[in-house]
Design an enzyme around this catalytic site. Structure first.
Site, PDB file in Angstrom:
ATOM      1  N   ASN A  96       0.824  -1.382   0.109  1.00  0.00           N
ATOM      2  CA  ASN A  96      -0.165   0.081  -0.041  1.00  0.00           C
ATOM      3  C   ASN A  96       0.841   1.299  -0.045  1.00  0.00           C
ATOM      4  O   ASN A  96       0.403   2.200  -0.614  1.00  0.00           O
ATOM      5  CB  ASN A  96      -0.870   0.052   1.138  1.00  0.00           C
ATOM      6  CG  ASN A  96      -1.597   1.129   1.358  1.00  0.00           C
ATOM      7  OD1 ASN A  96      -2.790   1.252   0.526  1.00  0.00           O
ATOM      8  ND2 ASN A  96      -1.448   2.182   1.970  1.00  0.00           N
ATOM      9  N   ASP A 155       1.102   6.767   0.001  1.00  0.00           N
ATOM     10  CA  ASP A 155       0.546   5.535  -0.585  1.00  0.00           C
ATOM     11  C   ASP A 155       1.089   5.558  -1.893  1.00  0.00           C
ATOM     12  O   ASP A 155       1.039   6.688  -2.856  1.00  0.00           O
ATOM     13  CB  ASP A 155      -1.064   5.699  -0.743  1.00  0.00           C
ATOM     14  CG  ASP A 155      -1.424   5.368   0.697  1.00  0.00           C
ATOM     15  OD1 ASP A 155      -1.059   5.368   1.699  1.00  0.00           O
ATOM     16  OD2 ASP A 155      -2.830   4.711   0.704  1.00  0.00           O
ATOM     17  N   ASP A 186      -0.181  -6.044   4.265  1.00  0.00           N
ATOM     18  CA  ASP A 186      -0.508  -5.207   5.190  1.00  0.00           C
ATOM     19  C   ASP A 186      -1.489  -4.350   4.559  1.00  0.00           C
ATOM     20  O   ASP A 186      -1.460  -3.962   3.455  1.00  0.00           O
ATOM     21  CB  ASP A 186       0.567  -4.354   5.594  1.00  0.00           C
ATOM     22  CG  ASP A 186       0.452  -3.226   6.855  1.00  0.00           C
ATOM     23  OD1 ASP A 186      -0.001  -3.580   7.527  1.00  0.00           O
ATOM     24  OD2 ASP A 186       0.761  -2.010   6.645  1.00  0.00           O
ATOM     25  N   HIS A 190      -6.929  -1.144   1.950  1.00  0.00           N
ATOM     26  CA  HIS A 190      -6.723   0.202   1.799  1.00  0.00           C
ATOM     27  C   HIS A 190      -6.082   0.600   0.516  1.00  0.00           C
ATOM     28  O   HIS A 190      -5.645   1.623   0.363  1.00  0.00           O
ATOM     29  CB  HIS A 190      -5.859   0.923   3.177  1.00  0.00           C
ATOM     30  CG  HIS A 190      -6.618   1.050   4.247  1.00  0.00           C
ATOM     31  ND1 HIS A 190      -7.838   1.933   4.578  1.00  0.00           N
ATOM     32  CD2 HIS A 190      -6.520   0.194   5.347  1.00  0.00           C
ATOM     33  CE1 HIS A 190      -8.070   1.866   5.575  1.00  0.00           C
ATOM     34  NE2 HIS A 190      -7.482   0.674   6.149  1.00  0.00           N
ATOM     35  N   GLU A 227      -4.404  -8.470   5.665  1.00  0.00           N
ATOM     36  CA  GLU A 227      -5.009  -7.935   6.759  1.00  0.00           C
ATOM     37  C   GLU A 227      -6.288  -7.218   6.673  1.00  0.00           C
ATOM     38  O   GLU A 227      -5.813  -5.939   5.834  1.00  0.00           O
ATOM     39  CB  GLU A 227      -3.918  -6.966   7.575  1.00  0.00           C
ATOM     40  CG  GLU A 227      -4.262  -6.416   8.748  1.00  0.00           C
ATOM     41  CD  GLU A 227      -3.634  -4.914   9.083  1.00  0.00           C
ATOM     42  OE1 GLU A 227      -3.926  -4.564  10.192  1.00  0.00           O
ATOM     43  OE2 GLU A 227      -3.023  -4.468   8.198  1.00  0.00           O
TER      44      GLU A 227
END
Length: 302
Positions: A96, A155, A186, A190, A227
């Protein structure tokens, strides 16, 4: 395993990969007739790539082991020793974001550079914020870059094909050159934003499914674990739609701790029933708490 605090081979006060390798027999000595090991069959190592921080989630070199932990050769030796004992090894992979110290981001700060589009930039300050009002757009040189977690971890622009290709190459490197058996991704929910939708977007599901295919094409038995810190109804979608092989089950973790603390397993039973229905092929991982949460001891008491 958090290598920094597990086993220190050179007594510099920092746990390292050689220290972990030296303790493998305590986890699993590879001999099924012995009874003085834990019988561990897989290890998940928290971030071990080069990073300016102690936690390692802000990577500045995806293909080099952090100097505090040792060398790439030390990691290969760890994997070989683990495999000899029947222990598989997965590593944390931060797809990410990177560190602001990563050369990609440093070059991206220059308008029109080779890496300008590798991160998410805006010439004006967007109004979007994270839940609770936390800022996610950060000023830099007259522009703003997107960093969901904090300004030190910008990001990556996963809509940009060269970024995806670079991360694919990193994954193949760890699978083929370093011998790992999979990844824990991870912040998996997102990855790609859509306007003010900052999590669980359709583009995130699609990107993960494509990445999973890339990993399995290299190693059919490799694990892609995400996750996805969300309710069962959402987390299970990542399994049902083929985006991930496995997710951590946060609702179940909360209910297990609540059952112990209250002495009542009623809610836990209902949660177990809901999970069994939600996930195909048991695509979830049980856990009690992780490094972002209170320790189990503190939650349940003495």
């Amino acid at each position: 395993i958090y290598p920094r605090s597990f086993a220190d081979s050179n007594r510099d006060g920092i746990g390292d990969l050689r220290g972990l390798t030296g303790r493998l027999d305590q986890l699993n000595d590879g001999d099924p007739t012995t009874t003085d090991d834990l019988g561990v069959t897989a290890l998940w190592l928290m971030p071990i790539a080069a990073s300016p921080s102690y936690h390692g989630y802000d990577v500045m070199d995806y293909e080099s082991v952090a100097a505090d932990y040792g060398t790439n050769a030390d990691f290969k030796a760890l994997v070989a020793a683990a495999h000899a004992r029947g222990i598989r090894v997965i590593v944390d992979f931060e797809v990410n974001h990177t560190s602001i110290a990563h050369p990609w981001f440093q070059d991206s700060r220059i308008r029109g550079s080779d890496h300008d589009a590798w991160y998410v930039w805006s010439d004006t300050q967007p109004s979007v914020v994270a839940p609770g009002g936390r800022p996610v757009w950060h000023p830099d040189g007259g522009r703003w870059y997107y960093g969901y977690f904090w300004e030190g971890m910008p990001d990556l622009n996963l809509r940009y094909p060269p970024v995806t290709a670079a991360l694919d190459d990193v994954a193949i490197f760890w699978l083929t050159e370093m011998g790992v058996d999979g990844f824990r991704l991870d912040a998996a929910r997102h990855l790609i934003e859509d306007g003010d939708a900052l999590e669980n977007t359709a583009a995130t599901f699609d990107w993960l499914g494509r990445f999973r295919d890339v990993v399995h094409a290299s190693r059919t038995d490799a694990l892609v674990l995400g996750e996805v810190w969300d309710a069962t109804s959402m987390a299970s979608r990542y399994i049902r739609e083929g985006s991930l092989d496995l997710v951590f089950e946060f609702d179940l973790a909360a209910q297990m701790l609540l059952a112990v603390r209250s002495g009542n397993a009623g809610s836990l039973v209902l949660t177990e029933e809901a999970i069994t229905t939600a996930y195909p092929n048991g695509g979830y991982g049980r856990f009690l708490s992780n490094h972002d949460q209170d320790r189990t001891f503190d939650v349940v008491g003495q």
